[in-house]
Motif scaffolding. Structure first.
Motif, PDB file in Angstrom:
ATOM      1  N   GLN A   8      12.177  19.389  10.920  1.00  0.00           N
ATOM      2  CA  GLN A   8      11.807  18.066  11.420  1.00  0.00           C
ATOM      3  C   GLN A   8      10.553  17.565  10.711  1.00  0.00           C
ATOM      4  OE1 GLN A   8      10.282  17.948  15.443  1.00  0.00           O
ATOM      5  NE2 GLN A   8      11.015  15.844  15.782  1.00  0.00           N
ATOM      6  N   VAL A   9      10.658  16.399  10.077  1.00  0.00           N
ATOM      7  CA  VAL A   9       9.489  15.747   9.485  1.00  0.00           C
ATOM      8  C   VAL A   9       8.873  14.855  10.554  1.00  0.00           C
ATOM      9  CG1 VAL A   9       8.662  14.149   7.719  1.00  0.00           C
ATOM     10  CG2 VAL A   9      10.425  15.833   7.150  1.00  0.00           C
ATOM     11  N   ILE A  10       7.640  15.164  10.952  1.00  0.00           N
ATOM     12  CA  ILE A  10       7.029  14.437  12.070  1.00  0.00           C
ATOM     13  C   ILE A  10       6.055  13.357  11.608  1.00  0.00           C
ATOM     14  CG2 ILE A  10       7.296  16.389  13.647  1.00  0.00           C
ATOM     15  CD1 ILE A  10       4.307  16.991  13.230  1.00  0.00           C
ATOM     16  N   TYR A  11       5.680  13.390  10.306  1.00  0.00           N
ATOM     17  CA  TYR A  11       4.738  12.385   9.827  1.00  0.00           C
ATOM     18  C   TYR A  11       4.673  12.440   8.310  1.00  0.00           C
ATOM     19  CZ  TYR A  11       0.358   9.733   9.299  1.00  0.00           C
ATOM     20  OH  TYR A  11      -0.583   8.818   8.943  1.00  0.00           O
ATOM     21  N   GLY A  12       4.324  11.324   7.705  1.00  0.00           N
ATOM     22  CA  GLY A  12       4.114  11.271   6.267  1.00  0.00           C
ATOM     23  C   GLY A  12       3.098  10.200   5.942  1.00  0.00           C
ATOM     24  N   HIS A  62       7.037   5.004  -1.995  1.00  0.00           N
ATOM     25  CA  HIS A  62       7.751   4.885  -0.719  1.00  0.00           C
ATOM     26  C   HIS A  62       9.109   5.567  -0.806  1.00  0.00           C
ATOM     27  CE1 HIS A  62       5.454   1.176   1.048  1.00  0.00           C
ATOM     28  NE2 HIS A  62       4.648   1.968   0.348  1.00  0.00           N
ATOM     29  N   ASP A  63       9.846   5.254  -1.864  1.00  0.00           N
ATOM     30  CA  ASP A  63      11.191   5.811  -2.000  1.00  0.00           C
ATOM     31  C   ASP A  63      11.154   7.328  -2.190  1.00  0.00           C
ATOM     32  OD1 ASP A  63      12.341   3.371  -1.661  1.00  0.00           O
ATOM     33  OD2 ASP A  63      12.777   3.016  -3.783  1.00  0.00           O
ATOM     34  N   ILE A  64      10.170   7.806  -2.936  1.00  0.00           N
ATOM     35  CA  ILE A  64      10.048   9.250  -3.145  1.00  0.00           C
ATOM     36  C   ILE A  64       9.775   9.953  -1.822  1.00  0.00           C
ATOM     37  CG2 ILE A  64       8.527  11.020  -4.143  1.00  0.00           C
ATOM     38  CD1 ILE A  64       8.299   9.184  -6.625  1.00  0.00           C
ATOM     39  N   MET A  65       8.897   9.399  -1.020  1.00  0.00           N
ATOM     40  CA  MET A  65       8.575  10.011   0.273  1.00  0.00           C
ATOM     41  C   MET A  65       9.780   9.989   1.215  1.00  0.00           C
ATOM     42  SD  MET A  65       5.467  11.183   0.273  1.00  0.00           S
ATOM     43  CE  MET A  65       4.983  11.242   1.998  1.00  0.00           C
ATOM     44  N   LYS A 107      -2.572   8.270  10.679  1.00  0.00           N
ATOM     45  CA  LYS A 107      -3.839   8.707  10.082  1.00  0.00           C
ATOM     46  C   LYS A 107      -4.795   9.330  11.099  1.00  0.00           C
ATOM     47  CE  LYS A 107      -3.622   5.271   6.361  1.00  0.00           C
ATOM     48  NZ  LYS A 107      -3.313   6.213   5.273  1.00  0.00           N
ATOM     49  N   ARG A 108      -4.252   9.858  12.206  1.00  0.00           N
ATOM     50  CA  ARG A 108      -5.055  10.562  13.213  1.00  0.00           C
ATOM     51  C   ARG A 108      -4.299  11.808  13.655  1.00  0.00           C
ATOM     52  NH1 ARG A 108      -5.745   8.309  18.167  1.00  0.00           N
ATOM     53  NH2 ARG A 108      -7.777   9.287  18.473  1.00  0.00           N
ATOM     54  N   TYR A 109      -4.916  12.969  13.486  1.00  0.00           N
ATOM     55  CA  TYR A 109      -4.296  14.191  13.977  1.00  0.00           C
ATOM     56  C   TYR A 109      -5.336  15.305  14.016  1.00  0.00           C
ATOM     57  CZ  TYR A 109      -3.996  15.391   8.963  1.00  0.00           C
ATOM     58  OH  TYR A 109      -4.283  15.637   7.655  1.00  0.00           O
ATOM     59  N   VAL A 110      -4.950  16.396  14.692  1.00  0.00           N
ATOM     60  CA  VAL A 110      -5.777  17.604  14.738  1.00  0.00           C
ATOM     61  C   VAL A 110      -4.890  18.773  14.351  1.00  0.00           C
ATOM     62  CG1 VAL A 110      -7.324  19.039  16.121  1.00  0.00           C
ATOM     63  CG2 VAL A 110      -7.041  16.623  16.688  1.00  0.00           C
ATOM     64  N   GLY A 148       0.819  -1.203   0.000  1.00  0.00           N
ATOM     65  CA  GLY A 148       0.000   0.000   0.000  1.00  0.00           C
ATOM     66  C   GLY A 148       0.852   1.252   0.000  1.00  0.00           C
ATOM     67  N   GLY A 149       0.213   2.378   0.223  1.00  0.00           N
ATOM     68  CA  GLY A 149       0.936   3.649   0.254  1.00  0.00           C
ATOM     69  C   GLY A 149       1.856   3.748   1.462  1.00  0.00           C
ATOM     70  N   TYR A 150       2.825   4.618   1.349  1.00  0.00           N
ATOM     71  CA  TYR A 150       3.801   4.791   2.421  1.00  0.00           C
ATOM     72  C   TYR A 150       3.168   5.549   3.586  1.00  0.00           C
ATOM     73  CZ  TYR A 150       7.981   6.446   4.852  1.00  0.00           C
ATOM     74  OH  TYR A 150       8.941   6.711   5.799  1.00  0.00           O
TER      75      TYR A 150
END
Length: 771
Positions: free
Chosen positions: A533-537, A517-520, A608-611, A394-396
């Motif tokens: 800082q990357v905190i999520y993708g 995946h590799d691109i991300m 997949k959960r955030y505000v 599936g997706g990254y």
């Protein structure tokens, strides 16, 4: 041969009719001058066979007549040469297809209907311009009509036992309700008929007189047309709604929009088409959707109450029932206008080549666009493989870094999967040619052993053309067309990995997702090398924390700079491989406030959960992803609590007092109106094995009312009492407030309280504190 004319219009229906001289193709068009029925006579049924099997086929066909073989220069996906088999005898064609299945001999593309093949080989999608002589098509090409087909909104009213009371019609400049019963006055649009059989005959007369191209409604296929068919059969009447006098053709399990075919007309169901256009509603009841979109609807959403009112008005106030019936028609019409659903359906048909009223069919759409290009490249399509398909990744989704943040930027790759197909030349035919190519310099390496030819491909060009058309649609502010193109492009990845697609191959799908995946991952490294800082993708989105200090202008500048940097890097990286990059990162959102919770009961960050919160002129606007606020199985209590909790927390105000207040007000009965659960029954009650709360409530409701009020498709509204679930307005009234505190308030509060180092149990009660 008569004189030739040019006919141009929207394709309303298509059909293949067997005749003694081959297939007769029947196309109904909506033209500016009205409906036209055009035919293509004597078309052969077509299949492709391997040249190595020719002798075996000749031997089996023997002295039979009505077939011929023709040499081609095409090959199958195993690079074996193929010949074309043309058959004019429908019975022989059925026997040939059956023999191919039992003998193991290859017969390619035999499942493609002649009426579809004729259109796709001429690149006709949605609309046709034809040179015609004596109603027979001499030649045909694509067209883009400027008019809209005529339309009527249809709705019926009936008793709880299915006897017809009235039929309503709402069209441009015309409204009508046909009603069973003696003449008793009423508005001009109300016309009385003697009995139910006369009602059906009057409806057929209405269609013959007004002759609309398209029928719209709400559950119009599964309810209205199905019941009309049933009642017509009961009275021994033919429901001749087709423009050729034919009855509807019913196809069970044919998929949305295909269950009912009417010659010369299309049927668009409002619920199916809103879903196809990616509208989302908690309830798809006409009342609820009309209230949401139009701010107007029926006042009553109680099933039994509405039935009682309909039956009472039929006996005592027929003009009131007529008004109710016509209002339903009008609401559907206005919903279609408000959402431009007809424009969307027309645009989608022109993009996909599918029937105007078909909502599904991404595999068929891919085939319609791709197959004629494949043929011109010298290949025939493979048959559907019935073997199990290894799953594709599936997706990254990146492991998140949970916490509360200021200044988080969301950077999205625009149409990532279609862009990967374009950039890395991913293509079914291209993989066949690439794997056969001895020179590695002429191929692009994929994943799981795939290689794609650098010149022999067609899909990247299709997507590039669609992307250009979408940009033009955006510039022209043509929202329905833009949305139709977006949906089509995004469906191509799923098609290549779908079990129902003749082109599926896990190497194709994996070469898209694993490249993603590799691109991300690479994009993350480049961004973090800039000191952020990357905190999520997630699939195509990257969430970047740029620090607590930057103001809005600085954050906007950083977002633009990062997008420019990443896009230039990908252009350079692909140019080194001799490829043109279609990858385009966009600066989507600047969240002034952002919270990524942990998985419940764990210190690990959730996915997949955030505000997110954006400060604007109207105040703080919150976006919830995967949280209780956006889930239909949570109560209004949980949603309202979550909204207020995060508004206060993101604004820097203390929240423990707020939590205590909500607990206190809930227990005191001050929020009883927010405690109602609402859930749709997806099957009849007998079909449920598990005793879920909404099923318990529905069963109790039917028991208390001695009637089957709640069945498949009904929405049950219920509360949790001391004895368990019970339907709203019936039975028990002793609410179990502890359930709502524990199951609705506590799960919402705990993610925030855990960051503050507090426990929900500390605040649950009459404890006092300086908070």
């Amino acid at each position: 041969m008569g004189s030739e004319t040019i006919e141009s219009g929207w394709l309303l229906s298509r059909e293949t009719r067997p005749t003694a001289t081959g297939a007769e193709l029947v196309y109904w068009l909506s033209t500016v001058d009205g409906p036209r029925c055009l035919v293509v006579p004597g078309q052969p049924y077509t299949g492709l066979i391997r040249q190595s099997d020719t002798d075996a086929w000749r031997q089996w066909l023997g002295q039979r007549t009505g077939w011929r073989l023709s040499a081609t220069e095409a090959r199958d996906f195993e690079l074996a040469p193929v010949d074309a088999l043309y058959v004019s005898d429908p019975a022989l064609w059925r026997a040939i297809r059956q023999y191919a299945e039992t003998s193991g001999l290859r017969l390619y593309e035999a499942d493609i209907r002649p009426c579809d093949r004729y259109l796709m080989e001429r690149f006709i999608c949605g609309a046709m311009a034809a040179r015609v002589a004596n109603n027979a098509i001499v030649a045909a090409r694509p067209a883009t009509p400027s008019h809209q087909p005529s339309m009527v909104s249809l709705d019926i009213e009936c008793s709880r036992h299915g006897e017809l009371y009235s039929i309503g019609f709402y069209a441009e400049g015309h409204q009508c309700v046909l009603m069973v019963g003696p003449e008793q006055g009423g508005p001009d649009y109300l016309h009385y008929v003697e009995d139910e059989a006369a009602l059906l005959r009057a409806m057929l007369d209405w269609f013959e007189q007004h002759d609309p191209d398209i029928i719209i409604g709400w559950s119009v296929i599964g309810f209205d047309l199905a019941l009309l068919q049933k009642r017509a059969q009961h009275h021994g009447l033919r429901l001749s709604l087709g423009r050729d006098g034919s009855e509807p053709r019913w196809r069970e399990q044919a998929g949305p929009g295909r269950e009912c075919g009417i010659a010369g007309r299309a049927v668009l169901d409002g619920i199916d088409w809103l879903k196809a256009a990616f509208y989302h509603f908690e309830s798809y009841a006409l009342d609820a959707v009309a209230q949401s979109l139009l701010g107007e609807g029926k006042a009553c959403d109680d099933v039994r109450g509405r039935l009682n009112e309909i039956e009472h008005n039929f006996r005592h106030n027929k003009p009131a029932l007529a008004h109710y019936n016509l209002k339903d028609c009008e609401l559907v019409w206005r919903i279609f206008e408000h959402t431009q659903l007809l424009d969307f359906a027309l645009a989608r048909s022109q993009m996909t080549g599918l029937e105007l009223d078909r909502t599904g069919g991404s595999v068929a759409a891919f085939t319609h666009r791709y197959l004629p290009l494949l043929h011109r490249a010298g290949f025939v399509a493979p048959n559907l493989d019935s073997h199990d398909i290894p799953p594709s990744p599936g997706g990254y989704v990146m492991d998140s870094i949970p916490g509360k943040y200021r200044n988080v930027l969301v950077l999205d790759f625009k149409s990532l999967y279609p862009s990967i197909i374009r950039s890395f030349l991913i293509d079914p035919m291209g993989m066949v040619a690439g794997l056969a190519e001895p020179d590695p310099a002429l191929t692009v390496e994929g994943y799981r052993g795939a290689r794609f030819h650098r010149t022999q491909h067609r899909l990247p060009a299709i997507i590039a053309e669609l992307a250009q058309q979408r940009e033009q649609a955006k510039l022209a502010r043509n929202g329905p067309l833009s949305q139709a193109i977006k949906i089509l492009m995004n469906s191509f990845y799923g098609v290549l990995g779908a079990a129902g697609c003749r082109f599926h191959d896990p190497r194709l799908a994996s070469s898209i997702t694993l490249r993603g995946h590799d691109i991300m991952k690479t994009t993350r490294r480049w961004i973090e090398a800039e000191g952020y800082q990357v905190i999520y993708g997630d699939t195509d989105s990257t969430f970047v924390h740029i620090g607590d200090e930057p103001d809005t202008d600085t954050a906007q500048r950083i977002g633009r700079e990062l997008v420019t940097l990443v896009n230039q890097r990908w252009q350079q990286k692909l140019a080194e491989q001799g490829l043109d990059s279609a990858l385009e990162l966009e600066f989507e959102t600047h969240y002034h406030h952002f919270f990524m919770p942990t998985i419940r009961g764990s210190s690990e960050g959730s996915k997949k959960r955030y505000v997110g919160g954006v400060e604007g002129p109207e105040g703080l606007v919150l976006t919830f992803k995967g949280m209780e606020t956006v889930r239909s199985d949570w109560t209004p209590l949980a949603r309202a609590f979550q909204q207020e909790l995060y508004q206060q927390w993101f604004s820097g105000k203390p929240v423990t007092g707020l939590v205590r207040r909500w607990i206190r007000e809930t227990r005191a009965g001050e929020r009883d109106s927010e405690l109602v659960y609402s859930k749709r029954l997806r099957r009849d009650l007998e079909g449920y094995q598990a005793n879920a709360p909404h099923v318990q409530a529905a069963r109790l409701a039917n028991q208390l009312q001695n009637d089957v009020v709640y069945r498949k498709g009904s929405r049950i509204r219920y509360l949790i009492g001391q004895s368990g679930p019970y339907p709203l307005g019936l039975g028990e009234t002793n609410i179990n407030y502890e359930h709502y505190v524990e199951k609705q308030l506590q799960p919402v509060a705990e993610p925030v309280l855990s960051v503050l180092g507090r426990a929900f149990s500390e605040l649950d009660g009459d404890q006092l504190g300086l908070f």
